[in-house]
Design a protein around this motif. Sequence first.
Motif, PDB file in Angstrom:
ATOM      1  N   UNK A   1     -37.476  40.004 -61.349  1.00  0.00           N
ATOM      2  CA  UNK A   1     -37.731  41.035 -62.347  1.00  0.00           C
ATOM      3  C   UNK A   1     -38.072  40.406 -63.693  1.00  0.00           C
ATOM      4  N   UNK A   2     -37.456  39.238 -63.999  1.00  0.00           N
ATOM      5  CA  UNK A   2     -37.788  38.533 -65.242  1.00  0.00           C
ATOM      6  C   UNK A   2     -39.198  37.958 -65.191  1.00  0.00           C
ATOM      7  N   UNK A   3     -39.620  37.499 -64.033  1.00  0.00           N
ATOM      8  CA  UNK A   3     -40.947  36.904 -63.895  1.00  0.00           C
ATOM      9  C   UNK A   3     -42.056  37.970 -63.862  1.00  0.00           C
ATOM     10  N   UNK A   4     -41.735  39.154 -63.349  1.00  0.00           N
ATOM     11  CA  UNK A   4     -42.779  40.153 -63.116  1.00  0.00           C
ATOM     12  C   UNK A   4     -42.654  41.396 -63.981  1.00  0.00           C
ATOM     13  N   UNK A   5     -41.476  41.658 -64.534  1.00  0.00           N
ATOM     14  CA  UNK A   5     -41.284  42.885 -65.302  1.00  0.00           C
ATOM     15  C   UNK A   5     -40.559  42.633 -66.612  1.00  0.00           C
ATOM     16  N   UNK A   6     -39.315  43.093 -66.680  1.00  0.00           N
ATOM     17  CA  UNK A   6     -38.521  42.894 -67.894  1.00  0.00           C
ATOM     18  C   UNK A   6     -37.035  42.965 -67.525  1.00  0.00           C
ATOM     19  N   UNK A   7     -36.231  42.144 -68.191  1.00  0.00           N
ATOM     20  CA  UNK A   7     -34.784  42.103 -67.954  1.00  0.00           C
ATOM     21  C   UNK A   7     -34.046  42.069 -69.290  1.00  0.00           C
ATOM     22  N   UNK A   8     -32.732  42.309 -69.207  1.00  0.00           N
ATOM     23  CA  UNK A   8     -31.846  42.242 -70.371  1.00  0.00           C
ATOM     24  C   UNK A   8     -30.734  41.244 -70.078  1.00  0.00           C
ATOM     25  N   UNK A   9     -30.459  40.356 -71.043  1.00  0.00           N
ATOM     26  CA  UNK A   9     -29.462  39.307 -70.851  1.00  0.00           C
ATOM     27  C   UNK A   9     -28.488  39.313 -72.033  1.00  0.00           C
ATOM     28  N   UNK A  10     -27.218  39.449 -71.745  1.00  0.00           N
ATOM     29  CA  UNK A  10     -26.187  39.385 -72.782  1.00  0.00           C
ATOM     30  C   UNK A  10     -25.979  37.919 -73.188  1.00  0.00           C
ATOM     31  N   UNK A  11     -26.372  37.573 -74.423  1.00  0.00           N
ATOM     32  CA  UNK A  11     -26.207  36.208 -74.933  1.00  0.00           C
ATOM     33  C   UNK A  11     -25.346  36.183 -76.200  1.00  0.00           C
ATOM     34  N   UNK A  12     -24.466  37.166 -76.329  1.00  0.00           N
ATOM     35  CA  UNK A  12     -23.651  37.300 -77.531  1.00  0.00           C
ATOM     36  C   UNK A  12     -22.814  36.070 -77.880  1.00  0.00           C
TER      37      UNK A  12
ATOM     38  N   UNK B   1     -32.109  42.919 -85.896  1.00  0.00           N
ATOM     39  CA  UNK B   1     -33.042  41.830 -86.134  1.00  0.00           C
ATOM     40  C   UNK B   1     -33.647  41.465 -84.787  1.00  0.00           C
ATOM     41  N   UNK B   2     -34.962  41.318 -84.732  1.00  0.00           N
ATOM     42  CA  UNK B   2     -35.646  41.004 -83.486  1.00  0.00           C
ATOM     43  C   UNK B   2     -36.417  39.700 -83.663  1.00  0.00           C
ATOM     44  N   UNK B   3     -36.125  38.731 -82.830  1.00  0.00           N
ATOM     45  CA  UNK B   3     -36.846  37.456 -82.876  1.00  0.00           C
ATOM     46  C   UNK B   3     -37.638  37.277 -81.590  1.00  0.00           C
ATOM     47  N   UNK B   4     -38.799  36.628 -81.715  1.00  0.00           N
ATOM     48  CA  UNK B   4     -39.578  36.355 -80.506  1.00  0.00           C
ATOM     49  C   UNK B   4     -39.176  34.979 -79.993  1.00  0.00           C
ATOM     50  N   UNK B   5     -38.048  34.971 -79.361  1.00  0.00           N
ATOM     51  CA  UNK B   5     -37.451  33.750 -78.820  1.00  0.00           C
ATOM     52  C   UNK B   5     -36.827  34.079 -77.474  1.00  0.00           C
ATOM     53  N   UNK B   6     -36.410  33.070 -76.742  1.00  0.00           N
ATOM     54  CA  UNK B   6     -35.770  33.319 -75.455  1.00  0.00           C
ATOM     55  C   UNK B   6     -35.477  32.031 -74.718  1.00  0.00           C
ATOM     56  N   UNK B   7     -34.973  32.195 -73.512  1.00  0.00           N
ATOM     57  CA  UNK B   7     -34.476  31.054 -72.721  1.00  0.00           C
ATOM     58  C   UNK B   7     -34.945  31.205 -71.283  1.00  0.00           C
ATOM     59  N   UNK B   8     -36.125  31.829 -71.115  1.00  0.00           N
ATOM     60  CA  UNK B   8     -36.580  32.162 -69.767  1.00  0.00           C
ATOM     61  C   UNK B   8     -37.920  31.555 -69.395  1.00  0.00           C
ATOM     62  N   UNK B   9     -38.689  31.090 -70.376  1.00  0.00           N
ATOM     63  CA  UNK B   9     -40.040  30.625 -70.090  1.00  0.00           C
ATOM     64  C   UNK B   9     -41.046  31.744 -69.986  1.00  0.00           C
ATOM     65  N   UNK B  10     -40.621  32.979 -70.269  1.00  0.00           N
ATOM     66  CA  UNK B  10     -41.506  34.138 -70.258  1.00  0.00           C
ATOM     67  C   UNK B  10     -41.652  34.688 -71.670  1.00  0.00           C
ATOM     68  N   UNK B  11     -42.671  35.549 -71.844  1.00  0.00           N
ATOM     69  CA  UNK B  11     -42.730  36.338 -73.065  1.00  0.00           C
ATOM     70  C   UNK B  11     -41.372  37.008 -73.244  1.00  0.00           C
ATOM     71  N   UNK B  12     -40.827  36.953 -74.456  1.00  0.00           N
ATOM     72  CA  UNK B  12     -39.513  37.554 -74.619  1.00  0.00           C
ATOM     73  C   UNK B  12     -39.055  37.640 -76.055  1.00  0.00           C
ATOM     74  N   UNK B  13     -37.993  38.401 -76.235  1.00  0.00           N
ATOM     75  CA  UNK B  13     -37.433  38.665 -77.552  1.00  0.00           C
ATOM     76  C   UNK B  13     -35.909  38.622 -77.461  1.00  0.00           C
TER      77      UNK B  13
END
Length: 766
Positions: free
Chosen positions: A426-437, A577-589
């Motif tokens: 789903x992360x590679x093909x769609x969109x996911x949510x990850x708790x990184x608090x 606050x929204x940053x265009x960053x991530x830890x997946x190698x995909x487009x992400x925020x």
Amino acid sequence: MRVSNIRYNGDCETYQILGGEAISIDLKSGDSVEIVDVEGDQKCSVLAFDSKKSSALSSLNWNTKPKNNSNKISSGDCSEMLKAILNGKKIKSKEFQATELFSESSPADTRQSFNTNNDLLCVFDAEGGPMLVDQQNSPTEILINVSRSNPTIPSERLPEPLAKPTKEIRVKDSSAVAYKVKAGEYIQIIDVEGQQCSDFQAFLEEDLNNNLELCLDPTVTRSQMLASYPAPGTHDKFYNQNSVPLVEVIQDTVCRHDTFGLACNAKYYEDRGFPGHISCTDNFNSSLAEFGVAPRRNWAAVNLFFNTAIEECHSLSSDVSWSRPGDYVLLRAVDDLVCVSSACPDDTTSSNGWNPTDIHVRIYDKSNNFSSATAFRPDPQSIPTMTKETGFHKNTSKLTKNFDNYNGYWLPLEYTNLGAIKEYWQAREGVVMIDLAPLRKFEIYGQDSEVLMQYAITKDVRKLAIGQVVYSAMCYDNGCMIDDGTLFRLDDNNFRWIGGSDDGGKHLRKIAEDRGLDVRVKSSTDQLHNVAVQGPKSRETLSKIIWIPKLQTTIEDLKWFRFTIGRIGGEFGIPVMVSRTGYSGELGYEVFAHPKDCEAVWDAIAEAGEEFDICPLGLNALDMLRIEAGLIFAGYEFCDQTDPFEAGIAFTVPLKTKEDDFSGKESLILRKNSPQRVLVGLELDTNEVALHGDGVYIGKQQVGIITSATRSPILKKNIALCRISVSASEIDNEVEVGKLDGHHKRLSAKVVRFPFYDPEKTRVRM
């Protein structure tokens, strides 16, 4: 939730409060008190009352008088915690006299101290409220050190009860006590003075009534739990010889025990030259006789607070216990039980710190509901906090029970009815949510903030624009890494560092102190929780719900490694606050919000992503994503003995273009000129996955070590990250991953380019 807000260091008592909290302390005549503003800029007031509940501030003899000596607090303006304390002490007034200890501009480690002439009740009130995402007024820590003129006796120091106990049992040193508990009741076993082993055993009461003596069993428990001993969370139960669970571990403030070994016995002491020495086995036999349990020469036992280890050479060693005064383990009885607890009598080794002391047992009614938690200590001497729930926990806990303790917080490993593979795709093909608090956040501000950050991290901060984010390493003087993380430039003299370790903030404060810089470094982890929204459909998902002011960059226009400020729910909605960053190698925020707003933030994102089949993603799937993307992880790709070149992030060290000095620069120049190891990718020619720590060989010689590995769903290969000798690091070089002892079993592999997936990072730049 803290284990206790008090720590003993000899005769000194240290109390901790955070901004927004208050505490009352009873003081006696002659006591001395020191108050410390740990991180700076944290307001704190003190109120004092005599036995008649009248203000007694004049009884405080200040060593250095605070600048704002006295002010009045209206009862209506008191914080909720302060009101509760005053009401509980039956102190009533329309206004109260208070002395303000620190200002909004007090440096880190500012101290005030006083002595008392009379017996007093002192109330300390630290101001603080929710921090907005674009602000930096994070409420932080106040420490109160109390030196008593007449110190308490260590054996009388017990932590506050977790609830109202139904029974208190004191197990005197070198003894044991057997006792009954009912199904559902809680057993709190407390190490009163610290470094004291306590053996524990239990039987089903029904079994004993039927003349069956089936106690907790090490082999069954370890086989069922797949761990050396149970701990709070998924693997939490102790079993008897018939595979029946007897107790489950609810809370543990030590997390380092030896379970199971034998309770000490007569032969143990005889072999050491101490014939006739009392033992836990003798004490168990004596205590359990009351319940008809036959004596034994050896008792297998749950050895709480005992510190043993199996060394690499397979020898068994032991040392001083890990437990501190007041540490405890909280168990819940699964059935009606007969239990026994000892206070080990061993004074012949360091097992009990050479000085056997008491153990205290509290029993709590089954009507209580204690959360599952372990203690988290950033430093060995820190006042611990129990495992916390992130602001998104109410959302995630509806979707899974599979949580693990990460950096002091509960985070999901996988989600029910999904699993790592489904979440991954789903992360590679769609969109996911990850708790990184749990990522650590620090607010850096002041006129020297740029100077501090330019020296503290490897990247060139002077080139960082407002609204921009940069990924960087943070190094010691020897060039080895403290942490990696991202730096956000909020304004000319305002930054936010987001990393994985509390050590980052401590390092920044030390540099500021050593260099005499006018700057504050304030922890804000508990004020900013973040959810990563990752995948090809992440932009479309967030564009639906993020309202952006005209002067801020919209989600559609936000470039890679940039951030913006907006709201969810329109102009007057939840600030984020929204940053265009991530830890997946995909487009992400990543979306940052105050914990009080996180439940609503999660629900809004989940609703917006429904058309793309959005789903949550746990740590197991995240590990697959980040390994494919060649992203590093603390404790795996780097530690404090690894430099950025060895960790695979040489791009964060611009030695040619960053002219200013920075921490570790000279060492990094030398290390770059004479590299020994480098991080590479490995592709395994096998269906067996390598593991972290596996050796990598050419012939008999070990040339590297696996840092991370996974089976890549999209590449259909087993891949690994490997720190390897420079001489063996060429692309297509053939190596072998060693299993067992490294030699008996080998997995063929070759060195390949990494990142494995999307090496040009085109997807994150979309």
